[in-house]
Design a protein around this motif. Structure first.
Motif, PDB file in Angstrom:
ATOM      1  N   LEU A 162      -7.733  30.692  12.249  1.00  0.00           N
ATOM      2  CA  LEU A 162      -6.625  30.599  11.293  1.00  0.00           C
ATOM      3  C   LEU A 162      -7.138  30.848   9.876  1.00  0.00           C
ATOM      4  O   LEU A 162      -8.322  31.054   9.664  1.00  0.00           O
ATOM      5  N   TYR A 163      -6.220  30.782   8.913  1.00  0.00           N
ATOM      6  CA  TYR A 163      -6.662  30.779   7.521  1.00  0.00           C
ATOM      7  C   TYR A 163      -7.313  29.427   7.243  1.00  0.00           C
ATOM      8  O   TYR A 163      -6.851  28.390   7.714  1.00  0.00           O
ATOM      9  N   GLY A 164      -8.400  29.469   6.465  1.00  0.00           N
ATOM     10  CA  GLY A 164      -9.074  28.243   6.071  1.00  0.00           C
ATOM     11  C   GLY A 164      -9.161  28.158   4.566  1.00  0.00           C
ATOM     12  O   GLY A 164      -9.088  29.170   3.867  1.00  0.00           O
ATOM     13  N   ILE A 165      -9.284  26.936   4.075  1.00  0.00           N
ATOM     14  CA  ILE A 165      -9.552  26.717   2.653  1.00  0.00           C
ATOM     15  C   ILE A 165     -11.028  26.329   2.586  1.00  0.00           C
ATOM     16  O   ILE A 165     -11.443  25.351   3.193  1.00  0.00           O
ATOM     17  N   VAL A 166     -11.830  27.141   1.919  1.00  0.00           N
ATOM     18  CA  VAL A 166     -13.282  27.060   2.058  1.00  0.00           C
ATOM     19  C   VAL A 166     -13.980  26.719   0.750  1.00  0.00           C
ATOM     20  O   VAL A 166     -13.483  27.003  -0.342  1.00  0.00           O
ATOM     21  N   ILE A 194     -21.370  33.954   4.290  1.00  0.00           N
ATOM     22  CA  ILE A 194     -22.182  32.765   4.588  1.00  0.00           C
ATOM     23  C   ILE A 194     -23.667  33.118   4.554  1.00  0.00           C
ATOM     24  O   ILE A 194     -24.480  32.324   4.068  1.00  0.00           O
ATOM     25  N   SER A 195     -24.037  34.284   5.025  1.00  0.00           N
ATOM     26  CA  SER A 195     -25.436  34.720   4.939  1.00  0.00           C
ATOM     27  C   SER A 195     -25.886  34.809   3.487  1.00  0.00           C
ATOM     28  O   SER A 195     -27.037  34.519   3.165  1.00  0.00           O
ATOM     29  N   ALA A 196     -24.966  35.185   2.602  1.00  0.00           N
ATOM     30  CA  ALA A 196     -25.300  35.351   1.185  1.00  0.00           C
ATOM     31  C   ALA A 196     -25.303  34.038   0.407  1.00  0.00           C
ATOM     32  O   ALA A 196     -26.113  33.871  -0.510  1.00  0.00           O
ATOM     33  N   VAL A 197     -24.397  33.095   0.756  1.00  0.00           N
ATOM     34  CA  VAL A 197     -24.241  31.891  -0.079  1.00  0.00           C
ATOM     35  C   VAL A 197     -24.597  30.591   0.628  1.00  0.00           C
ATOM     36  O   VAL A 197     -24.798  29.573  -0.017  1.00  0.00           O
ATOM     37  N   GLY A 198     -24.623  30.579   1.944  1.00  0.00           N
ATOM     38  CA  GLY A 198     -24.905  29.357   2.693  1.00  0.00           C
ATOM     39  C   GLY A 198     -23.672  28.874   3.437  1.00  0.00           C
ATOM     40  O   GLY A 198     -22.564  29.393   3.260  1.00  0.00           O
ATOM     41  N   PRO A 199     -23.846  27.863   4.302  1.00  0.00           N
ATOM     42  CA  PRO A 199     -22.732  27.342   5.098  1.00  0.00           C
ATOM     43  C   PRO A 199     -21.556  26.875   4.238  1.00  0.00           C
ATOM     44  O   PRO A 199     -21.746  26.426   3.104  1.00  0.00           O
ATOM     45  N   ILE A 200     -20.364  27.003   4.809  1.00  0.00           N
ATOM     46  CA  ILE A 200     -19.146  26.608   4.101  1.00  0.00           C
ATOM     47  C   ILE A 200     -18.324  25.655   4.967  1.00  0.00           C
ATOM     48  O   ILE A 200     -18.387  25.709   6.186  1.00  0.00           O
ATOM     49  N   ILE A 201     -17.575  24.777   4.303  1.00  0.00           N
ATOM     50  CA  ILE A 201     -16.585  23.986   5.033  1.00  0.00           C
ATOM     51  C   ILE A 201     -15.335  24.834   5.141  1.00  0.00           C
ATOM     52  O   ILE A 201     -15.077  25.681   4.280  1.00  0.00           O
ATOM     53  N   ALA A 202     -14.548  24.605   6.201  1.00  0.00           N
ATOM     54  CA  ALA A 202     -13.377  25.462   6.395  1.00  0.00           C
ATOM     55  C   ALA A 202     -12.270  24.752   7.159  1.00  0.00           C
ATOM     56  O   ALA A 202     -11.923  25.149   8.263  1.00  0.00           O
ATOM     57  N   PRO A 203     -11.675  23.706   6.563  1.00  0.00           N
ATOM     58  CA  PRO A 203     -10.496  23.149   7.225  1.00  0.00           C
ATOM     59  C   PRO A 203      -9.342  24.143   7.137  1.00  0.00           C
ATOM     60  O   PRO A 203      -9.371  25.062   6.314  1.00  0.00           O
ATOM     61  N   SER A 204      -8.352  23.972   7.973  1.00  0.00           N
ATOM     62  CA  SER A 204      -7.219  24.895   7.972  1.00  0.00           C
ATOM     63  C   SER A 204      -6.513  24.879   6.619  1.00  0.00           C
ATOM     64  O   SER A 204      -6.507  23.873   5.910  1.00  0.00           O
ATOM     65  N   ALA A 205      -5.912  26.013   6.272  1.00  0.00           N
ATOM     66  CA  ALA A 205      -5.253  26.191   4.977  1.00  0.00           C
ATOM     67  C   ALA A 205      -3.832  25.643   5.039  1.00  0.00           C
ATOM     68  O   ALA A 205      -2.875  26.385   5.240  1.00  0.00           O
ATOM     69  N   ASN A 206      -3.737  24.345   4.898  1.00  0.00           N
ATOM     70  CA  ASN A 206      -2.445  23.669   4.839  1.00  0.00           C
ATOM     71  C   ASN A 206      -2.644  22.280   4.254  1.00  0.00           C
ATOM     72  O   ASN A 206      -3.686  21.659   4.470  1.00  0.00           O
ATOM     73  N   PRO A 207      -1.643  21.787   3.527  1.00  0.00           N
ATOM     74  CA  PRO A 207      -1.706  20.395   3.095  1.00  0.00           C
ATOM     75  C   PRO A 207      -1.631  19.479   4.327  1.00  0.00           C
ATOM     76  O   PRO A 207      -1.036  19.848   5.353  1.00  0.00           O
ATOM     77  N   GLY A 257      -0.672  17.290   7.145  1.00  0.00           N
ATOM     78  CA  GLY A 257       0.613  17.039   7.794  1.00  0.00           C
ATOM     79  C   GLY A 257       1.539  18.232   7.903  1.00  0.00           C
ATOM     80  O   GLY A 257       2.573  18.140   8.555  1.00  0.00           O
ATOM     81  N   LEU A 258       1.214  19.349   7.269  1.00  0.00           N
ATOM     82  CA  LEU A 258       2.054  20.545   7.341  1.00  0.00           C
ATOM     83  C   LEU A 258       1.400  21.577   8.265  1.00  0.00           C
ATOM     84  O   LEU A 258       0.191  21.538   8.490  1.00  0.00           O
ATOM     85  N   PRO A 259       2.176  22.530   8.789  1.00  0.00           N
ATOM     86  CA  PRO A 259       1.595  23.550   9.667  1.00  0.00           C
ATOM     87  C   PRO A 259       0.616  24.455   8.917  1.00  0.00           C
ATOM     88  O   PRO A 259       0.764  24.658   7.711  1.00  0.00           O
ATOM     89  N   PRO A 260      -0.366  25.007   9.626  1.00  0.00           N
ATOM     90  CA  PRO A 260      -1.311  25.918   8.979  1.00  0.00           C
ATOM     91  C   PRO A 260      -0.609  27.156   8.421  1.00  0.00           C
ATOM     92  O   PRO A 260       0.404  27.600   8.955  1.00  0.00           O
ATOM     93  N   ALA A 261      -1.174  27.700   7.351  1.00  0.00           N
ATOM     94  CA  ALA A 261      -0.659  28.945   6.787  1.00  0.00           C
ATOM     95  C   ALA A 261      -0.973  30.081   7.758  1.00  0.00           C
ATOM     96  O   ALA A 261      -2.099  30.220   8.216  1.00  0.00           O
ATOM     97  N   TYR A 262       0.040  30.876   8.079  1.00  0.00           N
ATOM     98  CA  TYR A 262      -0.143  32.015   8.975  1.00  0.00           C
ATOM     99  C   TYR A 262      -0.231  33.344   8.228  1.00  0.00           C
ATOM    100  O   TYR A 262      -0.459  34.370   8.825  1.00  0.00           O
ATOM    101  N   ASP A 263      -0.053  33.285   6.915  1.00  0.00           N
ATOM    102  CA  ASP A 263      -0.247  34.479   6.089  1.00  0.00           C
ATOM    103  C   ASP A 263      -0.584  34.023   4.672  1.00  0.00           C
ATOM    104  O   ASP A 263      -0.499  32.833   4.341  1.00  0.00           O
ATOM    105  N   LEU A 264      -0.977  34.984   3.847  1.00  0.00           N
ATOM    106  CA  LEU A 264      -1.422  34.659   2.500  1.00  0.00           C
ATOM    107  C   LEU A 264      -0.294  34.106   1.630  1.00  0.00           C
ATOM    108  O   LEU A 264      -0.525  33.206   0.819  1.00  0.00           O
ATOM    109  N   ALA A 265       0.925  34.613   1.810  1.00  0.00           N
ATOM    110  CA  ALA A 265       2.055  34.118   1.016  1.00  0.00           C
ATOM    111  C   ALA A 265       2.277  32.630   1.260  1.00  0.00           C
ATOM    112  O   ALA A 265       2.515  31.863   0.313  1.00  0.00           O
TER     113      ALA A 265
END
Length: 182
Positions: free
Chosen positions: A27-31, A117-130, A132-140
């Protein structure tokens, strides 16, 4: 191949302590950089995430997992789908552990993220949603959720409805493997 400007923008934002929304291999993640406590806290604030919840850490290669990374490599190699592996903690910082004694890792298949990630190091990546809300399925939808709280948005297209979160397995201290989410 991905546009060079996406790679450059994502690397620059993460190195500067920023956060981004990007499509992962699920899915989209907030990283944010896993090594940057303040950036990790920005993700939690933007999501309204429960401060006791951990985030999955994305790796470019299984060898980047802490401790004995061979189990992460073996399990990842056996899986045809994206697989998150929870392993006992070694020396991970408190801002990642959040009171826990294990941490979740996933080796990414997405070329852009793997190169970032190879360039900057490991990242956290929870799903892109506040929380309790559904994950974002597109950039909008992601932009509607987070607006200016996110430094960079990278368009990875629309997530198809049949794409879901990764499978999660947990490795016990004794080496046993239990499926948490399939």
């Amino acid at each position: 191949m991905y546009p060079q400007n996406d790679f450059d923008a994502l690397c620059a934002a993460l190195k500067a302590g920023g956060i981004a929304v990007v499509r992962t291999d699920t899915l989209y993640g907030i990283v944010a950089l896993a090594s940057d406590e303040q950036a990790v806290e920005k993700v939690f604030k933007a999501k309204g995430r429960d401060s006791s919840k951990q985030c999955i850490v994305l790796l470019a290669d299984a060898e980047d997992a802490p401790g004995d990374h061979t189990i992460v490599a073996e399990l990842t190699a056996q899986s045809a789908k994206p697989l998150t592996v929870i392993i006992p903690a070694t020396n991970q910082p408190d801002w990642l552990l959040r009171g826990g004694d294990s941490l979740a890792y996933r080796v990414v298949g997405d070329a852009l993220l793997r190169d970032v990630i190879s360039a900057v190091g490991p990242i956290i990546a929870p799903s892109a949603n506040p929380e309790g809300l559904p994950p974002a399925y597109d950039l909008a939808q992601a932009k509607a959720y987070f607006g200016d709280a996110v430094d960079v948005y990278i368009d990875g297209g629309t997530v198809l409805e049949d794409i879901h979160s990764s499978t999660i397995v947990k490795v016990g201290a004794d080496g046993s493997v239990v499926t948490i989410r399939d």
